[in-house]
Design a protein around this motif. Structure first.
Motif, PDB file in Angstrom:
ATOM      1  N   MET A   1     -28.822 137.819  48.685  1.00 52.74           N
ATOM      2  CA  MET A   1     -29.608 137.205  47.544  1.00 52.74           C
ATOM      3  C   MET A   1     -31.149 137.342  47.622  1.00 52.74           C
ATOM      4  N   PHE A   2     -31.976 137.522  46.803  1.00 57.17           N
ATOM      5  CA  PHE A   2     -33.332 137.508  46.803  1.00 57.17           C
ATOM      6  C   PHE A   2     -33.527 135.924  46.169  1.00 57.17           C
ATOM      7  N   ASN A   3     -35.018 135.674  46.621  1.00 62.04           N
ATOM      8  CA  ASN A   3     -35.341 134.399  46.067  1.00 62.04           C
ATOM      9  C   ASN A   3     -36.554 134.293  45.367  1.00 62.04           C
ATOM     10  N   SER A   4     -37.081 135.383  44.793  1.00 64.38           N
ATOM     11  CA  SER A   4     -38.256 135.572  43.916  1.00 64.38           C
ATOM     12  C   SER A   4     -37.895 136.782  43.005  1.00 64.38           C
ATOM     13  N   VAL A   5     -38.351 136.714  41.618  1.00 60.97           N
ATOM     14  CA  VAL A   5     -38.212 137.695  40.699  1.00 60.97           C
ATOM     15  C   VAL A   5     -39.458 138.008  39.877  1.00 60.97           C
ATOM     16  N   LEU A   6     -39.862 139.164  39.689  1.00 61.99           N
ATOM     17  CA  LEU A   6     -41.041 139.576  39.171  1.00 61.99           C
ATOM     18  C   LEU A   6     -40.676 140.009  37.916  1.00 61.99           C
ATOM     19  N   ILE A   7     -41.014 139.475  36.724  1.00 63.41           N
ATOM     20  CA  ILE A   7     -40.594 139.914  35.128  1.00 63.41           C
ATOM     21  C   ILE A   7     -41.547 140.741  34.662  1.00 63.41           C
ATOM     22  N   ALA A   8     -40.914 142.090  34.573  1.00 61.72           N
ATOM     23  CA  ALA A   8     -41.978 143.160  34.287  1.00 61.72           C
ATOM     24  C   ALA A   8     -41.603 143.281  32.706  1.00 61.72           C
ATOM     25  N   ASN A   9     -42.093 142.367  31.969  1.00 62.29           N
ATOM     26  CA  ASN A   9     -42.173 142.423  30.513  1.00 62.29           C
ATOM     27  C   ASN A   9     -42.976 141.495  29.846  1.00 62.29           C
ATOM     28  N   ARG A  10     -42.661 141.304  28.525  1.00 60.96           N
ATOM     29  CA  ARG A  10     -43.885 140.266  27.989  1.00 60.96           C
ATOM     30  C   ARG A  10     -43.046 139.548  26.860  1.00 60.96           C
ATOM     31  N   GLY A  11     -43.574 138.662  26.014  1.00 60.19           N
ATOM     32  CA  GLY A  11     -42.892 138.221  24.681  1.00 60.19           C
ATOM     33  C   GLY A  11     -41.783 137.235  25.095  1.00 60.19           C
ATOM     34  N   GLU A  12     -40.941 136.936  24.044  1.00 58.88           N
ATOM     35  CA  GLU A  12     -39.950 136.049  24.094  1.00 58.88           C
ATOM     36  C   GLU A  12     -38.880 136.192  25.371  1.00 58.88           C
ATOM     37  N   GLY A  25     -33.662 128.441  40.788  1.00 60.41           N
ATOM     38  CA  GLY A  25     -34.378 127.906  42.027  1.00 60.41           C
ATOM     39  C   GLY A  25     -35.215 129.464  42.490  1.00 60.41           C
ATOM     40  N   LEU A  26     -35.189 130.424  41.727  1.00 62.41           N
ATOM     41  CA  LEU A  26     -35.982 131.635  42.017  1.00 62.41           C
ATOM     42  C   LEU A  26     -37.525 131.272  41.676  1.00 62.41           C
ATOM     43  N   ARG A  27     -38.344 131.883  42.762  1.00 65.35           N
ATOM     44  CA  ARG A  27     -39.548 131.917  42.319  1.00 65.35           C
ATOM     45  C   ARG A  27     -39.835 133.091  41.372  1.00 65.35           C
ATOM     46  N   THR A  28     -40.859 132.739  40.212  1.00 60.82           N
ATOM     47  CA  THR A  28     -40.901 133.734  39.239  1.00 60.82           C
ATOM     48  C   THR A  28     -42.346 134.109  39.170  1.00 60.82           C
ATOM     49  N   ILE A  29     -42.399 135.536  39.022  1.00 59.30           N
ATOM     50  CA  ILE A  29     -43.847 136.158  38.886  1.00 59.30           C
ATOM     51  C   ILE A  29     -43.914 136.761  37.456  1.00 59.30           C
ATOM     52  N   ALA A  30     -44.946 136.323  36.870  1.00 56.20           N
ATOM     53  CA  ALA A  30     -45.125 137.076  35.383  1.00 56.20           C
ATOM     54  C   ALA A  30     -46.378 138.052  35.755  1.00 56.20           C
ATOM     55  N   VAL A  31     -46.220 139.209  34.879  1.00 55.61           N
ATOM     56  CA  VAL A  31     -47.323 140.053  34.856  1.00 55.61           C
ATOM     57  C   VAL A  31     -47.797 140.126  33.502  1.00 55.61           C
ATOM     58  N   TYR A  32     -49.226 140.428  33.180  1.00 57.03           N
ATOM     59  CA  TYR A  32     -49.600 140.393  31.823  1.00 57.03           C
ATOM     60  C   TYR A  32     -50.498 141.419  31.557  1.00 57.03           C
ATOM     61  N   SER A  33     -50.712 141.550  30.629  1.00 58.79           N
ATOM     62  CA  SER A  33     -51.910 142.626  29.921  1.00 58.79           C
ATOM     63  C   SER A  33     -53.031 141.855  29.329  1.00 58.79           C
ATOM     64  N   VAL A  41     -45.328 132.643  28.893  1.00 59.12           N
ATOM     65  CA  VAL A  41     -44.971 132.942  30.172  1.00 59.12           C
ATOM     66  C   VAL A  41     -45.780 133.009  31.354  1.00 59.12           C
ATOM     67  N   VAL A  42     -47.144 133.142  31.076  1.00 57.73           N
ATOM     68  CA  VAL A  42     -48.088 133.103  32.018  1.00 57.73           C
ATOM     69  C   VAL A  42     -48.275 131.911  32.706  1.00 57.73           C
ATOM     70  N   ARG A  43     -48.232 130.813  31.616  1.00 59.04           N
ATOM     71  CA  ARG A  43     -48.404 129.523  32.337  1.00 59.04           C
ATOM     72  C   ARG A  43     -46.925 129.246  32.908  1.00 59.04           C
ATOM     73  N   PHE A  44     -45.802 129.432  32.395  1.00 58.51           N
ATOM     74  CA  PHE A  44     -44.516 128.845  32.809  1.00 58.51           C
ATOM     75  C   PHE A  44     -44.181 129.388  34.303  1.00 58.51           C
ATOM     76  N   ALA A  45     -44.619 130.770  34.532  1.00 60.60           N
ATOM     77  CA  ALA A  45     -44.380 131.352  35.614  1.00 60.60           C
ATOM     78  C   ALA A  45     -45.018 130.688  37.075  1.00 60.60           C
ATOM     79  N   ASP A  46     -44.217 130.869  38.260  1.00 65.22           N
ATOM     80  CA  ASP A  46     -45.191 130.508  39.543  1.00 65.22           C
ATOM     81  C   ASP A  46     -46.312 130.935  39.751  1.00 65.22           C
ATOM     82  N   GLU A  47     -46.140 132.280  39.373  1.00 68.93           N
ATOM     83  CA  GLU A  47     -47.324 132.962  39.553  1.00 68.93           C
ATOM     84  C   GLU A  47     -47.715 133.947  38.380  1.00 68.93           C
ATOM     85  N   ALA A  48     -48.907 134.463  38.139  1.00 67.53           N
ATOM     86  CA  ALA A  48     -48.931 135.338  37.259  1.00 67.53           C
ATOM     87  C   ALA A  48     -50.137 136.564  37.537  1.00 67.53           C
ATOM     88  N   VAL A  49     -49.925 137.805  37.198  1.00 70.63           N
ATOM     89  CA  VAL A  49     -50.769 138.727  37.628  1.00 70.63           C
ATOM     90  C   VAL A  49     -51.203 139.678  36.605  1.00 70.63           C
TER      91      VAL A  49
END
Lengths: 452, 144
Positions: A1-12, A25-33, A41-49
């Motif tokens: 099992m992994f410990n971090s997830v990048l979310i390749a989407n936007r919006g709700e 308990g997974l580290r979350t990474i948001a991506v944004y345009s 989600v940019v604020r909510f995530a642990d990191e945002a790119v």
């Protein structure tokens, strides 16, 4: 099992996925345009790119940028959400090649079911009933001959389509050649693939879908059905579970058929089998969606299961958290989609800044939304603003709660219109109240509005 | 000439005939497909590889500064390879179109060029830094 997830989407959906990741308990990474830089989600995530500009092919469809963001942040898995790259087999394959776990079915399955004509053929072979139609993409003359043999109306569908896009209904032989040319051109423009197939079109149909969940340990589960018959131009507006007013054993037979097909085809992950039910109560397979769906919350409300959590567990190699005998479907759940569109102007999108956004709350109401007061709805993306979900021990209470919730919702801003009043008309319509509505309901409502 | 040489030759000929510089070319030999991507001028802040943007211009007659920004997410390098001299140093004079860095993204190296001529005032990110889209890289005092 992994410990971090990048979310390749936007919006709700990006925010909804991030919430479950946080709970697990997974580290979350948001991506944004660029226009999404202030999205919650940019604020909510642990990191945002920041991955690119507004245009989706340079941001949310930009595979190298998303993979690069995953590597730069040390992400171990990627959740694609719905739309965008969620059913792109190349993306799923590249993720795997780059050592990132793709949270979804294996690329081979996505490719197989992504070709809708192929999926139809596979399902027919697996024993599911399909509407009379073609087993593959058709050229103009053979398509016309087949349509004539099946009888009008027929529906032309893009092989590469899905999610209600790339469809066109043809009512007569005379209209067919032009409609065929248009369908090809549209499919080419939308999916870069002009192949089309056809089926008999059922005018007063119910759209019923079965949610399945398959893990890598041989478990094939079904999580009940959803009725998505309230549609405008094949886009769903209101969904509910269980489907009201079906013959007692119909949903059960559809679920059994879907599970059998899933087993035979070696399906993995979360998936939806879409069916049409005609006025005589016969059901036909339409397509499989290899992703989390917009309307998944209604299933969560009656099963008590978090479908994103199950998706993540299965992708991580764990078994589904429940077995079929643990699943009991309790009560009724309804979801209404609130879109930033103007029903008075042909449902044209209305981007702009929200000066007021107060989502409904209170007993048994759930709102999935990325909107807040001050949020600017970008002009570049789809118009879904919020999903309001109600639960009740019976349909009447679920409906009463939904009516109450929609009455509470406050949303306004310069130039902004929403589908709120239209949705209220839908759920108070006698056909909907009685659970006797079909896919023709919304068009009927629009015609009634014009007469007023 | 073998197939690959022939293809390369044809590609060079084609590139010479193009009316402007494409941002990307994708060639496939089996069934002969060729995709050319042009600089995207229709989509707001989208920029082709040579990205230069004016910073908030001071209005007191001071130097007019422009910034070279990352056209994509990736790793920014100041030199062509480890140990090689950097493309530019602070204080250097640059001309429009000159390469000032390189970004590696998905194992592809994209040259970063300045769109304006002038003097390099500040290098804003160290060598081998992971940068996001639109990240400011190099500040240039514009000529004239």
């Amino acid at each position: 099992m992994f410990n971090s997830v990048l979310i390749a989407n936007r919006g709700e959906i990006a925010l909804r996925i991030a919430r479950t990741c946080r709970e697990m308990g997974l580290r979350t990474i948001a991506v944004y345009s660029t226009p999404d830089r202030d999205s919650p989600v940019v604020r909510f995530a642990d990191e945002a790119v920041h991955i690119g500009p507004a245009a989706i092919r340079h941001s949310y469809l930009n595979i190298p940028a998303i993979i690069e963001a995953g590597k730069a942040t040390g992400a171990e898995a990627i959740h694609p959400g719905y739309g965008f790259l969620s059913e792109d087999p190349d993306f799923a394959e590249i993720c795997e090649m780059e050592g990132l776990t793709f949270i979804g079915p294996p690329p081979g399955l996505i490719a197989q079911f992504g070709d809708k004509a192929e999926a139809r053929k596979l399902m027919a072979e697996a024993g599911l009933p399909v509407l009379p139609g073609s087993e593959r993409a058709l050229e103009s003359t053979e398509a016309r001959e087949l349509a004539d043999a099946i009888g009008f109306p027929v529906i032309l569908k893009a092989c590469a389509g899905g999610g209600g896009r790339g469809l066109s209904v043809v009512h007569s032989l005379r209209d067919f050649p032009q409609a065929y040319r248009n369908a090809r051109a549209t499919a080419n423009a939308a999916f870069n693939d002009g192949r089309v197939y056809l089926e008999r079109f059922v005018e007063n149909a119910r759209h019923i879908e079965i949610q399945v969940l398959c893990d890598n340990h041989g478990n094939v589960l079904h999580l009940g059905e959803r009725d998505c018959s309230v549609q405008r131009r094949h886009q769903k507006l209101v969904e509910e579970t269980p489907a009201p007013g079906l013959a007692p054993d119909l949903a059960g037979r559809m679920a059994a058929g879907a599970m059998e097909a899933a087993r035979r085809l070696g399906y993995r992950g979360l998936g939806t089998f879409e069916f049409l039910v005609d006025e005589l109560g016969r059901f036909y397979f339409m397509e499989i969606n290899c992703r989390i769906q917009v309307e998944h919350p209604v299933t969560e409300m009656v099963t008590g299961l978090d479908l994103v959590r199950e998706q993540i567990r299965v992708a991580g190699g764990l078994p589904a958290s429940v077995s079929q005998s643990d699943i009991s479907l309790r009560g009724v759940a309804i979801e209404c989609r609130l879109n930033a569109e103007d029903p008075e102007k042909g449902f044209t999108p209305t981007p702009g800044t929200l000066t007021e956004f107060v989502p409904p709350a209170g007993p048994f109401i759930r709102t999935d939304s990325h909107a807040t007061t001050g949020y600017t709805i970008p002009a570049e993306y789809d118009s879904l603003l919020a999903k309001i979900v109600s639960w009740g021990p019976d349909r009447q209470q679920a409906l009463n709660r939904m009516t109450r919730a929609l009455g509470e919702l406050r949303v306004s801003g310069p130039g902004i219109r929403t589908t709120l009043t239209f949705i209220e008309e839908v759920i108070t319509h006698p056909a909907y109240q009685d659970g006797k509505h079909t896919t023709a309901l919304v068009q009927k409502l629009i015609s009634e509005r014009k007469e007023r | 000439m073998n197939d690959a040489e022939n293809l390369a030759h044809q590609l060079v000929t084609l590139l010479r005939q193009l009316p402007e510089t494409p941002t990307r070319i994708r060639v496939q030999q089996g069934s002969n497909s060729l995709e050319v991507e042009w600089p995207d001028t229709a989509t707001g802040p989208a920029r082709p590889a040579p990205a230069t943007e004016a910073l908030d211009a001071p209005d007191d007659g001071a130097e007019r500064m422009e910034c070279v920004r990352a056209p994509m997410i990736g790793t920014f390098y100041r030199a062509a390879k480890p140990g090689a001299p950097p493309f530019v140093e602070e204080g250097a004079e640059v001309v429009a179109g000159q390469q000032v860095g390189v970004i590696e993204s998905m194992k592809l190296m994209t040259p970063i060029e300045t769109k304006c001529s002038g003097i390099v005032r500040r290098i804003l990110v160290p060598d081998a830094t992971s940068v996001e889209y639109d990240h400011p890289l190099i500040e240039i005092a514009m000529e004239g």
